[in-house]
Design an enzyme around this catalytic site. Structure first.
Site, mmCIF file in Angstrom:
data_model
loop_
_atom_site.group_PDB
_atom_site.id
_atom_site.type_symbol
_atom_site.label_atom_id
_atom_site.label_comp_id
_atom_site.label_asym_id
_atom_site.label_seq_id
_atom_site.Cartn_x
_atom_site.Cartn_y
_atom_site.Cartn_z
ATOM 1 N N HIS A 37 -1.497 2.985 7.247
ATOM 2 C CA HIS A 37 -1.188 2.417 8.579
ATOM 3 C C HIS A 37 -1.213 2.422 9.763
ATOM 4 O O HIS A 37 -2.210 2.043 10.790
ATOM 5 C CB HIS A 37 -0.140 1.436 8.419
ATOM 6 C CG HIS A 37 0.468 0.497 6.747
ATOM 7 N ND1 HIS A 37 1.146 1.120 6.355
ATOM 8 C CD2 HIS A 37 0.334 -0.438 7.204
ATOM 9 C CE1 HIS A 37 1.404 0.046 4.994
ATOM 10 N NE2 HIS A 37 0.402 -0.622 5.874
ATOM 11 N N VAL A 176 -6.383 6.714 3.385
ATOM 12 C CA VAL A 176 -6.024 7.846 3.555
ATOM 13 C C VAL A 176 -5.102 8.530 2.399
ATOM 14 O O VAL A 176 -4.097 7.246 1.648
ATOM 15 C CB VAL A 176 -4.368 8.293 5.202
ATOM 16 C CG1 VAL A 176 -3.907 8.723 5.180
ATOM 17 C CG2 VAL A 176 -5.227 7.636 6.182
ATOM 18 N N ARG A 187 3.840 1.072 -1.930
ATOM 19 C CA ARG A 187 4.625 0.732 -3.419
ATOM 20 C C ARG A 187 4.551 2.005 -3.885
ATOM 21 O O ARG A 187 5.712 1.735 -4.841
ATOM 22 C CB ARG A 187 3.715 -0.560 -4.270
ATOM 23 C CG ARG A 187 3.570 -1.647 -4.409
ATOM 24 C CD ARG A 187 3.243 -2.624 -4.772
ATOM 25 N NE ARG A 187 3.513 -3.958 -4.863
ATOM 26 C CZ ARG A 187 2.846 -4.492 -4.294
ATOM 27 N NH1 ARG A 187 1.299 -4.326 -3.361
ATOM 28 N NH2 ARG A 187 2.799 -5.994 -3.852
#
Lengths: 281, 281
Positions: A37, A176, A187
């Site tokens: 993110h 990534v 997760r």
């Protein structure tokens, strides 16, 4: 950095920005932010006058037996990460705002969402497309950023934005990975230490496929078989699917030529993980 | 007044307008403009800095046996009308621009589009919602105008815009009628002189229903029966449906209370016409 909890606040922020001619870079997330993110967020901050991150665990994209309830949530930590990266606003709505009583409208991208992850997660991509369409209308970004890690999601959103003539650009940034190769995912936090080591086999099988293709193997079925064999030999992962598909249409290919996508999903214990890579032949 | 034939031209026009802080009033049409359309266009011109009319006979909302090919088209005449009303731009795209090869994305409003007109026109409202979502993204209006004549369409678009958080207002304006009561429709041009007289029974049956409700009849079934009886007695119209429904959800009602919608569709010869009225009890 502001944390905006209502659609009204978020819309006002965006309207104001657009009126002042400011570009908005937007990263829609379900929170539990990791380096994947953050790579999107950094790009959004770099490319635009303003950067907005949404954090919304979208009920519409979870099946009835999936992990909606236990999905990791940590606003304080996520907000800290966003502040450090220079994000201007976090949009953090409650589910009942996004899906009020009598909610009825859904966006579907036909043909791209029913196979691969769509087979074991019926309705998932309809939920994804719908919430992203809503978020785009609320945030009104100039550019929206998604990760290649979620290859099917990215292809669907890119296609939706193009098909519906949404006035924005969709950028897909590279996956990534941890040093060992495991693709970052919120997760991964479900994995035990042992499972985390076992999960490395997924990215290793993709590297193996890249190696096979580079050395002249062009038959998709044979590449997939070799990957399955490797995974079964080296781990107890339960394969959901491995498929070699067209990068845009996600249609399965028989022969690897040009630039194709190898996608996979597998269960490591009780955790379902996905990964993919682009191969060029 | 400009006639913009590409999405690129239309988007550039809108982007430019929004950057200058100009509001855009938008009237999406299929052309063959009549006084009903013109009443929407006048309002759009009056309320906004700029007014845009789209003219696009949308293939996605026609069934395979419907009148897509013969639907009336007359750009020169429509452009003249728009110019007189002070429209700033007509968006007049070709179908292959709106639905390029491999088009895949559709918007559905569940529950509102499968009954009433949706029963005899499966897929119709999916086609309507999808093209309107696209047009909204291309034109980026501040306000979009639709006619109450197409009651189900209007309810669906209002709901879609709200559900998907589209940054605009949807306004529904009253039905425009001929002196005899016939609701204006581009499809009235299919009627013979004799059929045009016969078609008046539809609006008359609605007035009759209003009269019955005003005089205390609250049972929806009985009102519908009385309307059917009148139409059968006075004409050879073939009724497709007559229904009394909630104004927002379009769900059929047993009892008329508050403000309800009486909707109908019927065939006059080979022409299918619709009409409706709001009754208050």
């Amino acid at each position: 950095m502001r944390i905006l909890r209502t659609i009204k606040q978020m819309s006002a922020f965006s309207r104001n920005a657009r009126l002042r001619g400011k570009s908005i870079g937007f990263v829609p997330t379900m929170g539990a932010l990791h380096e994947g993110h953050l790579s999107l967020i950094r790009q959004a901050v770099r490319d635009n006058d303003l950067a907005v991150v949404s954090i919304f665990v979208n009920p519409a994209q979870f099946g009835p037996k999936e992990d909606l309830k236990i999905y990791p949530r940590n606003l304080a930590r996520d907000a800290r990460s966003c502040r450090i990266e220079g994000v201007d606003a976090i949009f953090y709505p409650e589910a009942r705002q996004i899906y009020p009583k009598n909610y009825k409208t859904y966006v579907t991208v036909e043909g791209l969402g029913n196979h691969l992850c769509g087979s074991s997660r019926p309705g998932h991509f309809r939920g994804v497309a719908t919430v992203v369409a809503k978020l785009f209308n609320i945030v009104q970004p100039s550019v929206a950023y998604f990760g290649q890690k979620d290859a099917q999601q990215s292809a669907i959103i890119k296609r939706m934005a193009e098909d519906l003539n949404m006035p924005l650009e969709v950028k897909i940034l590279p996956t990534v990975r941890e040093a060992g190769g495991l693709a970052l995912s919120s997760r991964n936090s479900y994995l035990s230490a042992k499972e985390r080591i076992e999960a490395v086999i997924l990215s290793r099988s993709l590297s193996f496929a890249e190696y096979l293709v580079k050395n002249g193997l062009k038959d998709a079925d044979r590449v997939v078989s070799a990957m399955k064999q490797l995974i079964r030999k080296k781990s107890r992962a339960k394969i959901d699917y491995i498929s070699i598909v067209d990068r845009e249409t996600l249609m399965p290919l028989k022969k690897i030529s040009g630039s194709c996508l190898i996608v996979l999903a597998a269960w490591i214990g009780k955790t379902r993980l996905i990964d993919n890579t682009v191969v060029k032949a």
